[in-house]
Each structure stands twice: as C-alpha cells, then as structure tokens.
Design an enzyme around this catalytic site. Structure first.
Site, PDB file in Angstrom:
ATOM      1  N   ASN A   1       0.879  -1.178   0.000  1.00 58.19           N
ATOM      2  CA  ASN A   1       0.000   0.000   0.000  1.00 58.19           C
ATOM      3  C   ASN A   1       0.910   1.219   0.000  1.00 58.19           C
ATOM      4  OD1 ASN A   1      -1.790   2.052   0.479  1.00 58.19           O
ATOM      5  ND2 ASN A   1      -2.366   1.399   2.546  1.00 58.19           N
TER       6      ASN A   1
ATOM      7  N   LYS B   1       0.164   4.239  -0.290  1.00 57.90           N
ATOM      8  CA  LYS B   1      -0.460   5.438   0.283  1.00 57.90           C
ATOM      9  C   LYS B   1      -0.215   6.624  -0.652  1.00 57.90           C
ATOM     10  CE  LYS B   1      -0.120   3.220   4.740  1.00 57.90           C
ATOM     11  NZ  LYS B   1       0.039   3.296   6.181  1.00 57.90           N
TER      12      LYS B   1
ATOM     13  N   HIS C   1      -9.408   1.409   4.773  1.00 64.53           N
ATOM     14  CA  HIS C   1      -8.141   1.540   5.498  1.00 64.53           C
ATOM     15  C   HIS C   1      -8.345   2.471   6.700  1.00 64.53           C
ATOM     16  CE1 HIS C   1      -4.023   2.587   6.478  1.00 64.53           C
ATOM     17  NE2 HIS C   1      -3.669   1.474   5.850  1.00 64.53           N
TER      18      HIS C   1
ATOM     19  N   GLU D   1      -6.652   4.808   7.814  1.00 60.42           N
ATOM     20  CA  GLU D   1      -6.403   6.225   7.532  1.00 60.42           C
ATOM     21  C   GLU D   1      -7.618   6.860   6.858  1.00 60.42           C
ATOM     22  OE1 GLU D   1      -2.715   5.529   5.503  1.00 60.42           O
ATOM     23  OE2 GLU D   1      -1.821   4.956   7.421  1.00 60.42           O
TER      24      GLU D   1
ATOM     25  N   GLU E   1      -5.211  -4.791  10.595  1.00 59.97           N
ATOM     26  CA  GLU E   1      -4.161  -3.800  10.805  1.00 59.97           C
ATOM     27  C   GLU E   1      -4.400  -3.057  12.114  1.00 59.97           C
ATOM     28  OE1 GLU E   1      -2.194  -2.590   6.851  1.00 59.97           O
ATOM     29  OE2 GLU E   1      -3.895  -1.279   7.124  1.00 59.97           O
TER      30      GLU E   1
ATOM     31  N   GLY F   1       2.957   2.262  10.757  1.00 56.15           N
ATOM     32  CA  GLY F   1       3.958   3.313  10.598  1.00 56.15           C
ATOM     33  C   GLY F   1       4.701   3.662  11.873  1.00 56.15           C
TER      34      GLY F   1
ATOM     35  N   SER G   1       3.640  -2.177  10.280  1.00 56.36           N
ATOM     36  CA  SER G   1       5.097  -2.303  10.424  1.00 56.36           C
ATOM     37  C   SER G   1       5.608  -3.690  10.060  1.00 56.36           C
ATOM     38  CB  SER G   1       5.543  -1.897  11.837  1.00 56.36           C
ATOM     39  OG  SER G   1       5.202  -0.541  12.080  1.00 56.36           O
TER      40      SER G   1
END
Ligand code: 13P
Length: 254
Positions: A9, A11, A94, A96, A166, A172, A213
C-alpha cells in the site's frame, strides 16, 4: 490451501513516473515466486502507467479506495467501474480513510459490494486503535467491524474477499503485534467471525493479511503462523529491495 498474498500500500507516495520506475525494477525480483500473489496498490493517477508497465506480468495492481456508485455527482471520487482494466484489487476501509476521511462501517460495506459487483477483489481493512487495545476491547471491536463489512454479502462472494487486520497502533510506528497475537486476531477473531457468518468451510477459504510495520525482518515469523495468509505493507513496500525480500521470504516460508 490459501495462496499467500502480499500487497504494497503505497499510500500518497510516488508520481506516475516514479511508480513505473519502481515496478520495472520489481518485475525481475518477484516474478521468480509465482507461489506468492504480489500486488502493488498505487495512487489513482499512477494506475494507468503501472497497469501498462505490468501488462502480461503476474503482479497485481490495486487501488487504495473507490466510491460505491458507478458514476454521479461525487466531486473528486473514482468509481469501481472506472477502475476496471486498470486495477484488479481495491483497498477498502483503510484506517487512515476511516480516521481522516470519515469512512464508516456502512460506507465500507457499500464499497465492498460495489467492488465485488465489478469483479474487483476488495482488501478490507479492520483493526483497533491504541485506546481500544489498552481497554481490552480489541476482539469485540474487530469482530464487529468484520460483521459490518460483510453484511449482506453472500458466501460465494465472501470467498473472494481479502481481509487485512491492521492494528492502528502498529501502522507506521515500527511497533508490530507479536506474531502470536496477530495470528490470534486473524484466526480466532477475524476468521472466527467469518465462520459464524458463513460456516467453517467458507471461513477457511478467505485470506487474512496482517498489516502494521511488517517488514523483511518480521515477515518470516508472521507468515509461519497458520492463520496469517499475507501482509498489507506500507513503508517497506516503497523500497524494491525490502518488498522483494518479503515476497521471497514468504515464498520460502510457505
Ligand atoms: P506500515 O507498514 O507503514 O506500518 O503501514 C501499514 C499499512 O497501513 C498498510 O496498509
């Protein structure tokens, strides 16, 4: 036997030119491992160039989002119908997007139905944040997200969906869930919820990724777990060497 699936991904990273340079370098590094389904999820504007560069190459192309409608007055949005021919996969829900763009479980469910209707493979993201994790509500939270995501989706359609667990606190941050914890959430919680909805046979057919991660150092341990069928990879998927190493290690682990 569930085929392992590793999806990068990207992003909001890589221009179309950078994306093409990246996938050209990736081709010789990952095509020796056809036992792994390798996918790159590029920004919308890079999809035409990436799809052209990967024509006839067994590396999948994915988008990172889409709208649920086929067309209409939705300024700035891209429909699943528009993605056909450019992408075979779409990341849906996702964290985010849920966090910064107010995506809801209801919207996620509509998007999954729309992508399936257009023959695209949805990669559906679920996962708890740090507060939920520390409050000990990870399991009901994640299973609730799975139930909401799959509402009204038939067993036959569900088989073709990929779920990515996730944990938000691991995205991250360099922190990963231990492989045992990741396996328990992917298995007992995500697959468990799917088994309650569809029965054990269908639940066993659905692929469940870990994300957060994941990198070339921890992928071997994660992929050795029985209920982890792949990874959704952010940072490490932006570097050809790291991403290709993850594909190779996955091929060697399975
Ligand atoms: P990182 O691998 O950078 O933690 O990102 C995970 C992720 O959000 C993939 O969708």
């Amino acid at each position: 036997m569930r085929k392992p699936i590793l999806a990068g991904n990207w992003k909001m990273n890589k221009t179309p030119a950078e994306a093409v340079e990246f996938v050209r370098a990736l081709i010789p590094l990952v095509t020796p491992y056809p036992q792994v389904e390798t996918v790159v999820c590029a920004p919308f504007v890079a999809l035409p160039a990436v799809a052209a560069a990967l024509k006839d190459v067994p590396i999948g192309v994915g988008a990172q989002n889409c709208h649920w409608a086929d067309n209409g007055a939705y300024t700035g949005e891209v429909s699943p119908a528009m993605l056909k021919g450019l992408a075979g996969y779409v990341i849906i829900g996702h964290s985010e997007r849920r966090q910064y763009f107010a995506e809801t479980d209801e919207g996620v469910n509509k998007k999954i139905k729309a992508t399936l209707a257009h023959g695209l493979v949805p990669i559906v993201c679920v996962g708890e944040d740090l507060t939920q994790n520390e409050a000990g509500i990870t399991e009901p939270w994640v299973s609730g997200q799975v139930r909401a995501a799959f509402a009204g989706i038939s067993a036959d359609q569900a088989r073709g969906v990929v779920v990515a667990y996730e944990p938000i606190w691991a995205i991250g941050t360099g922190k990963t869930a231990t492989s045992e914890v990741a396996n328990r959430i992917c298995g007992a919680v995500v697959r468990g919820a799917l088994a309650e909805i569809y029965g054990e046979e269908v639940a066993q057919a659905i692929r469940i990724q870990y994300g957060g991660s994941a990198n070339e150092k921890n992928i071997g341990e994660l992929m050795a777990m029985p209920d982890i069928d792949g990874a959704l990879i952010g940072g490490a998927s932006l570097k050809t060497d790291a991403f290709a190493a993850m594909v190779r290690i996955t091929a060697e682990t399975n």
